[in-house]
Design a protein around this motif. Structure first.
Motif, PDB file in Angstrom:
ATOM      1  N   LEU A  98      47.982 -11.083 -19.331  1.00 36.85           N
ATOM      2  CA  LEU A  98      46.903 -11.843 -18.702  1.00 36.85           C
ATOM      3  C   LEU A  98      46.319 -11.084 -17.517  1.00 36.85           C
ATOM      4  CD1 LEU A  98      45.230 -14.452 -18.359  1.00 36.85           C
ATOM      5  CD2 LEU A  98      47.043 -15.288 -16.849  1.00 36.85           C
ATOM      6  N   LEU A  99      47.170 -10.536 -16.655  1.00 40.99           N
ATOM      7  CA  LEU A  99      46.662  -9.862 -15.468  1.00 40.99           C
ATOM      8  C   LEU A  99      45.993  -8.532 -15.808  1.00 40.99           C
ATOM      9  CD1 LEU A  99      49.483 -10.591 -12.856  1.00 40.99           C
ATOM     10  CD2 LEU A  99      47.392 -11.866 -13.360  1.00 40.99           C
ATOM     11  N   THR A 100      46.376  -7.931 -16.923  1.00 37.65           N
ATOM     12  CA  THR A 100      45.668  -6.720 -17.372  1.00 37.65           C
ATOM     13  C   THR A 100      44.247  -7.063 -17.801  1.00 37.65           C
ATOM     14  OG1 THR A 100      47.738  -5.687 -18.080  1.00 37.65           O
ATOM     15  CG2 THR A 100      45.695  -4.821 -19.031  1.00 37.65           C
ATOM     16  N   ALA A 101      44.110  -8.186 -18.504  1.00 38.46           N
ATOM     17  CA  ALA A 101      42.781  -8.608 -18.953  1.00 38.46           C
ATOM     18  C   ALA A 101      41.976  -9.256 -17.840  1.00 38.46           C
ATOM     19  CB  ALA A 101      42.918  -9.582 -20.132  1.00 38.46           C
ATOM     20  N   ARG A 102      42.659  -9.878 -16.866  1.00 37.89           N
ATOM     21  CA  ARG A 102      41.973 -10.589 -15.780  1.00 37.89           C
ATOM     22  C   ARG A 102      42.522 -10.127 -14.434  1.00 37.89           C
ATOM     23  NH1 ARG A 102      38.518 -13.836 -14.943  1.00 37.89           N
ATOM     24  NH2 ARG A 102      39.377 -15.946 -14.888  1.00 37.89           N
ATOM     25  N   PRO A 103      42.211  -8.881 -14.031  1.00 35.44           N
ATOM     26  CA  PRO A 103      42.783  -8.352 -12.786  1.00 35.44           C
ATOM     27  C   PRO A 103      42.391  -9.142 -11.543  1.00 35.44           C
ATOM     28  CG  PRO A 103      41.032  -6.917 -13.624  1.00 35.44           C
ATOM     29  CD  PRO A 103      41.334  -7.908 -14.696  1.00 35.44           C
ATOM     30  N   GLU A 104      41.280  -9.876 -11.600  1.00 35.90           N
ATOM     31  CA  GLU A 104      40.865 -10.649 -10.427  1.00 35.90           C
ATOM     32  C   GLU A 104      41.805 -11.816 -10.146  1.00 35.90           C
ATOM     33  OE1 GLU A 104      38.529 -12.219 -14.007  1.00 35.90           O
ATOM     34  OE2 GLU A 104      39.256 -10.294 -13.213  1.00 35.90           O
ATOM     35  N   LEU A 105      42.695 -12.139 -11.094  1.00 33.62           N
ATOM     36  CA  LEU A 105      43.639 -13.230 -10.888  1.00 33.62           C
ATOM     37  C   LEU A 105      44.915 -12.789 -10.177  1.00 33.62           C
ATOM     38  CD1 LEU A 105      43.498 -15.205 -14.269  1.00 33.62           C
ATOM     39  CD2 LEU A 105      42.338 -15.731 -12.122  1.00 33.62           C
ATOM     40  N   VAL A 106      45.072 -11.505  -9.936  1.00 37.19           N
ATOM     41  CA  VAL A 106      46.293 -11.035  -9.273  1.00 37.19           C
ATOM     42  C   VAL A 106      46.427 -11.673  -7.899  1.00 37.19           C
ATOM     43  CG1 VAL A 106      47.462  -9.029  -8.302  1.00 37.19           C
ATOM     44  CG2 VAL A 106      46.386  -8.880 -10.558  1.00 37.19           C
ATOM     45  N   HIS A 107      45.339 -11.744  -7.184  1.00 38.10           N
ATOM     46  CA  HIS A 107      45.356 -12.384  -5.856  1.00 38.10           C
ATOM     47  C   HIS A 107      44.016 -13.078  -5.642  1.00 38.10           C
ATOM     48  CE1 HIS A 107      45.212 -12.863  -1.466  1.00 38.10           C
ATOM     49  NE2 HIS A 107      46.528 -12.829  -1.502  1.00 38.10           N
ATOM     50  N   ARG A 108      44.091 -14.392  -5.471  1.00 37.76           N
ATOM     51  CA  ARG A 108      42.865 -15.162  -5.256  1.00 37.76           C
ATOM     52  C   ARG A 108      43.168 -16.269  -4.243  1.00 37.76           C
ATOM     53  NH1 ARG A 108      39.942 -17.929 -10.293  1.00 37.76           N
ATOM     54  NH2 ARG A 108      39.209 -15.795 -10.693  1.00 37.76           N
ATOM     55  N   LEU A 109      42.853 -16.001  -2.986  1.00 33.60           N
ATOM     56  CA  LEU A 109      43.062 -16.988  -1.922  1.00 33.60           C
ATOM     57  C   LEU A 109      41.920 -17.995  -1.943  1.00 33.60           C
ATOM     58  CD1 LEU A 109      44.680 -17.904   0.579  1.00 33.60           C
ATOM     59  CD2 LEU A 109      43.213 -16.400   1.946  1.00 33.60           C
ATOM     60  N   PRO A 110      42.199 -19.281  -2.141  1.00 31.04           N
ATOM     61  CA  PRO A 110      41.127 -20.281  -2.196  1.00 31.04           C
ATOM     62  C   PRO A 110      40.340 -20.326  -0.889  1.00 31.04           C
ATOM     63  CG  PRO A 110      43.188 -21.203  -3.013  1.00 31.04           C
ATOM     64  CD  PRO A 110      43.521 -19.897  -2.386  1.00 31.04           C
ATOM     65  N   THR A 111      39.059 -20.648  -1.003  1.00 25.04           N
ATOM     66  CA  THR A 111      38.221 -20.774   0.195  1.00 25.04           C
ATOM     67  C   THR A 111      38.352 -22.153   0.822  1.00 25.04           C
ATOM     68  OG1 THR A 111      36.351 -21.439  -1.214  1.00 25.04           O
ATOM     69  CG2 THR A 111      36.557 -19.091  -0.663  1.00 25.04           C
ATOM     70  N   ASN A 112      38.767 -23.138   0.012  1.00 26.40           N
ATOM     71  CA  ASN A 112      38.929 -24.502   0.506  1.00 26.40           C
ATOM     72  C   ASN A 112      40.271 -24.642   1.227  1.00 26.40           C
ATOM     73  OD1 ASN A 112      40.123 -27.390  -0.089  1.00 26.40           O
ATOM     74  ND2 ASN A 112      37.889 -27.607  -0.059  1.00 26.40           N
ATOM     75  N   GLU A 113      40.249 -25.279   2.405  1.00 25.88           N
ATOM     76  CA  GLU A 113      41.471 -25.393   3.211  1.00 25.88           C
ATOM     77  C   GLU A 113      42.553 -26.180   2.496  1.00 25.88           C
ATOM     78  OE1 GLU A 113      42.926 -26.993   7.633  1.00 25.88           O
ATOM     79  OE2 GLU A 113      40.908 -27.443   6.883  1.00 25.88           O
TER      80      GLU A 113
END
Length: 417
Positions: A232-247
């Protein structure tokens, strides 16, 4: 000296309290029974995997009672610490000045409850009211939750950590969890089951049991977990780290290298225990969040799907998934394979597969693949006999969809009026 001492007699009030105590004992006399409970199984799996768990739920939902019952079932001494009534130094350690601080330094003394856990060598540490702990206390908890250290003391491996919190809207003077602390937990939403509550009030509660891990399945469980996360992370590298903007979302589950490592561990444990897809979904979504978690679950579903080329090679012996969404994915893959290499034999085999799917499945999943497959026909390819039966089923499914759309449109129009 008198030889007989007067024996004090109990007062009527004391005797009445004895009767009240017997009544309380009868009310507390409950038993447990094995019962399928997804959220309880998810909790015990995370505890077995030695990952910190955070139970979210409204006040009075039974979080504390569940932890008491879990500790009793697992034969672990329970230590409850109300996070909101402690100071940061209670978790980071109190400085103790010795004879010569310049030579010996200033050690940080741990609290008494941590010393008791170390002496016991095992236990369940319950951090209650976490969402009412101020930011300074949450910061002090970081090292305890991640490294299992408090002051100069290292908690033994036999100690498990579970916390509980109320949503900020229902917590007294509540705070959102800080992102660093939130990212260290497996977040489980704790809700009540009507039948469990009614049966429990009747004297029978579900029992919490550690999962039975299959020793022979451990290597394959680890291999599956690594493959699922890495693909999954190979196909979707943007999911490795995604800090939400909402508190608020920052105070829950979100993807990071740390939480993906926790997810990998939970997949391995759930696989070795033979847990259901629902339990695994609770754990995965509670670690990396709903969006990435659902993507991972969908990716894992596709990992076990049959190869389209193998299906085309033997359509008569093909075994299709029972779930409609997975069957749709398989049939779409078969049609895509024919499109990439259009040959008469492969086209006929694809129609045979669609006919097989119609025998034991809903016709609505055939609409898209059948329409696409028909568009791939060459002029010199004869139409298979199975198309007539398929075309009537597809047409019926399309008419049903159009009728449903009309009914939905009429209902919307009435609502607007």
């Amino acid at each position: 000296m008198p030889t007989n001492l007067a024996v004090p007699t109990r007062t009527p009030t004391a005797a009445r309290l004895d009767v009240a105590r017997r009544l309380l004992d009868l009310l507390n006399d409950t038993r447990t029974e094995p019962r399928a409970d997804d959220q309880l199984e998810a909790l015990t799996l995370a505890v077995a995997a030695d990952l910190p768990v955070l139970l979210w739920g409204e006040p009075g939902i039974g979080k504390t009672a569940a932890l008491n019952q879990l500790a009793e079932a697992l034969d672990l001494p329970l230590t409850t610490v109300i996070a909101s009534v402690h100071e940061p130094s209670d978790f980071s350690g109190l400085p103790i000045v010795g004879d010569d601080p310049a030579q010996q330094g200033v050690p940080l003394a741990p609290p008494d409850w941590a010393v008791r856990l170390v002496h016991a060598g095992r236990g369940l540490l319950f951090l209650d009211e976490l969402s009412t702990a101020p930011p300074a206390v949450q910061a002090a908890l970081l090292r305890l939750v991640l490294e299992r250290r408090i002051g100069a003391l290292q908690l033994p491996p036999g100690v498990r950590i579970v916390a509980a919190a109320n949503p900020r809207s229902s917590a007294a003077d509540g705070w959102e969890l800080s992102p660093p602390l939130a990212n260290r937990f497996v977040h489980l939403q704790w809700v009540h089951d009507h039948e469990v509550v009614v049966r429990g009030l009747g004297g029978v509660w579900p029992v919490a049991c550690l999962p039975r891990l299959d020793p022979d399945a451990l290597p394959s469980a680890v291999a599956l977990a690594r493959r699922a996360v890495c693909e999954l992370l190979t196909a979707r590298p943007e999911l490795v780290h995604r800090l939400p903007t909402n508190e608020t979302r920052r105070g829950g589950a979100w993807p990071s290298p740390r939480s993906w490592d926790m997810t990998l561990r939970l997949i391995a444990f759930a696989t070795a225990a033979g847990s259901s897809r629902e339990v695994l979904s609770l754990l995965v979504r509670g670690t990396v969040g709903d969006g990435p978690g659902l993507e991972l679950m969908a990716s894992m579903d596709r990992m076990d799907l049959p190869d389209p080329e193998q299906l085309l090679a033997d359509p008569a012996g093909a075994v299709l998934p029972e779930r409609g969404d997975l069957r749709q994915v398989v049939l779409d893959g078969v049609v895509a394979a024919v499109r990439n290499r259009p040959e008469r034999a492969r086209w006929d085999a694809a129609w045979a597969l669609l006919a097989r799917a119609l025998e034991d499945g809903a016709p609505d999943v055939l609409v898209v693949p059948a329409t696409t497959l028909a568009s791939l026909r060459r002029e010199d390819w004869e139409v298979p006999e199975s198309i007539e039966h398929l075309s009537s089923a597809v047409a019926l499914s399309r008419r049903a969809d159009r009728a449903a759309a009309r009914v939905s449109g009429q209902a919307d129009a009435k609502t607007r009026r």
